[in-house]
Scaffold this motif. Sequence first.
Motif, mmCIF file in Angstrom:
data_model
loop_
_atom_site.group_PDB
_atom_site.id
_atom_site.type_symbol
_atom_site.label_atom_id
_atom_site.label_comp_id
_atom_site.label_asym_id
_atom_site.label_seq_id
_atom_site.Cartn_x
_atom_site.Cartn_y
_atom_site.Cartn_z
ATOM 1 N N ASN A 100 56.411 62.697 141.596
ATOM 2 C CA ASN A 100 56.229 61.642 140.661
ATOM 3 C C ASN A 100 57.166 60.538 140.897
ATOM 4 N N TYR A 101 57.980 60.403 142.086
ATOM 5 C CA TYR A 101 58.655 59.184 142.393
ATOM 6 C C TYR A 101 57.627 58.400 143.163
ATOM 7 N N VAL A 102 56.582 58.917 143.719
ATOM 8 C CA VAL A 102 55.499 58.297 144.613
ATOM 9 C C VAL A 102 54.669 56.945 143.430
ATOM 10 N N THR A 103 54.886 55.855 144.030
ATOM 11 C CA THR A 103 54.234 54.621 143.108
ATOM 12 C C THR A 103 53.134 53.994 144.086
ATOM 13 N N GLU A 104 53.004 54.424 145.246
ATOM 14 C CA GLU A 104 52.125 53.668 146.126
ATOM 15 C C GLU A 104 51.753 54.800 147.143
ATOM 16 N N ILE A 105 50.354 54.865 147.352
ATOM 17 C CA ILE A 105 49.873 55.643 148.471
ATOM 18 C C ILE A 105 49.252 54.514 149.546
ATOM 19 N N PRO A 106 49.848 54.564 150.831
ATOM 20 C CA PRO A 106 49.593 53.543 151.519
ATOM 21 C C PRO A 106 48.282 53.664 152.475
ATOM 22 N N GLU A 107 47.729 52.635 153.029
ATOM 23 C CA GLU A 107 46.483 52.598 153.628
ATOM 24 C C GLU A 107 46.415 53.897 154.744
ATOM 25 N N HIS A 108 45.147 54.467 155.057
ATOM 26 C CA HIS A 108 45.136 55.332 156.018
ATOM 27 C C HIS A 108 45.901 56.695 156.213
ATOM 28 N N LEU A 109 46.463 57.100 155.086
ATOM 29 C CA LEU A 109 47.666 57.982 155.040
ATOM 30 C C LEU A 109 46.990 59.281 155.590
ATOM 31 N N PHE A 110 45.572 59.542 154.943
ATOM 32 C CA PHE A 110 44.887 60.722 155.437
ATOM 33 C C PHE A 110 43.245 60.408 155.648
ATOM 34 N N SER A 111 43.242 59.157 156.354
ATOM 35 C CA SER A 111 41.751 58.866 156.528
ATOM 36 C C SER A 111 41.253 59.721 157.785
ATOM 37 N N ASN A 112 40.108 60.079 157.930
ATOM 38 C CA ASN A 112 39.558 60.942 158.776
ATOM 39 C C ASN A 112 40.413 62.349 159.017
ATOM 40 N N GLY A 113 40.707 62.872 158.218
ATOM 41 C CA GLY A 113 41.307 64.317 158.103
ATOM 42 C C GLY A 113 40.970 65.084 156.896
ATOM 43 N N THR A 114 41.156 66.464 156.993
ATOM 44 C CA THR A 114 40.799 67.333 155.918
ATOM 45 C C THR A 114 41.822 67.894 155.217
ATOM 46 N N ILE A 115 41.729 67.830 153.956
ATOM 47 C CA ILE A 115 42.708 68.589 152.896
ATOM 48 C C ILE A 115 41.986 69.536 152.189
ATOM 49 N N LYS A 116 42.669 70.584 152.079
ATOM 50 C CA LYS A 116 42.002 71.938 151.600
ATOM 51 C C LYS A 116 41.919 72.094 150.121
ATOM 52 N N ASN A 117 43.263 71.592 149.695
ATOM 53 C CA ASN A 117 43.559 71.799 148.001
ATOM 54 C C ASN A 117 43.136 70.487 147.371
ATOM 55 N N ASN A 118 42.839 70.992 145.859
ATOM 56 C CA ASN A 118 42.535 69.721 145.058
ATOM 57 C C ASN A 118 43.773 68.793 145.006
ATOM 58 N N VAL A 119 43.689 67.608 144.990
ATOM 59 C CA VAL A 119 44.852 66.859 145.118
ATOM 60 C C VAL A 119 45.221 66.321 143.527
ATOM 61 N N ILE A 120 46.443 66.360 143.192
ATOM 62 C CA ILE A 120 46.895 65.888 141.872
ATOM 63 C C ILE A 120 47.638 64.554 142.100
ATOM 64 N N PHE A 121 47.256 63.643 141.469
ATOM 65 C CA PHE A 121 48.035 62.423 141.611
ATOM 66 C C PHE A 121 49.113 62.268 140.760
ATOM 67 N N PRO A 122 50.363 61.572 141.443
ATOM 68 C CA PRO A 122 51.621 61.561 140.578
ATOM 69 C C PRO A 122 51.410 60.552 139.394
ATOM 70 N N GLU A 123 52.182 60.945 138.333
ATOM 71 C CA GLU A 123 52.067 60.351 136.999
ATOM 72 C C GLU A 123 52.320 58.850 136.989
ATOM 73 N N ASN A 124 53.366 58.369 138.105
ATOM 74 C CA ASN A 124 53.561 57.028 138.206
ATOM 75 C C ASN A 124 52.996 56.228 139.229
#
Length: 266
Positions: free
Chosen positions: A145-169
């Motif tokens: 929950n200290y994450v305030t910005e998810i930067p560009e192309h962090l996980f573009s063209n990749g595969t993530i298997k779990n449901n992602v929960i976005f941080p509250e801030n």
Amino acid sequence: KNYVVTAIGDRAFSDCVSLEEINIPGNCQHIGVDAFKGCGNILRLVIEDGTTPLQFSYNYEIPYDYESQTVSQIDTLPHPRGQFEDSKISYLYIGRDVLYPEPQYSEVETGYIRCFPFGRCRFVVGAYQGYSHEGPQLLSLEFGNYVTEIPEHLFSNGTIKNNVIFPENLKSIGESAFCALPNTEIVFPETLESIASNAFEDLSSMQKLYLPPSLKTIGSGAFGNCKSLKELYIQGNIERYNKNSPYYNEICYISDSENGVDLTLS
């Protein structure tokens, strides 16, 4: 005596093939060049919670595969790679904001390469641009929950298997940040202010999308080609659009008649 780790030096763990798990402490502010180059067996990476962003660097000295590249200027570019591109990370925890290194420009400034930490590089040479390498194949991704910005192309063209929960801030999500999330439903925190272009393009599983009243801007095609989307719920005002326009077509690239999208405004 206890020591506080504030940086990981250049080549600190280079070619440590037995390294399988890394915990980067919350006080660490910088990872040096080639710090984890050649660490091909890293399975678990934890970037611990903290209030100070973590600055990534590049790996060097390993040339790219440019079989399809015909522009001669590519030879004048350095050959960086993503910081953890050599790894096989299956679990990733990001507990705070992360920063990318600056693009690497050619000697004659006709182009540049920019690499992202987990495996994908964008290169531009004159009028030619494209990407090299596939994105990460993560089994599990979590945000603190200290994450305030998810930067560009962090996980573009990749595969993530779990449901992602976005941080509250969370306040912003960068261009082309995600691809292939398995979420059937996405709910953002009520701190989110901006979603950049193509941030969630091609999420084939997503059926419901909830946009919070805090949201001020959405880039074009932010949810482009999300073909399973059936319900789009929007609260508050979005600066770029007005409520009387079918702006969900612009952010989703789909029409009401084709996909049966329900637009609920409150």
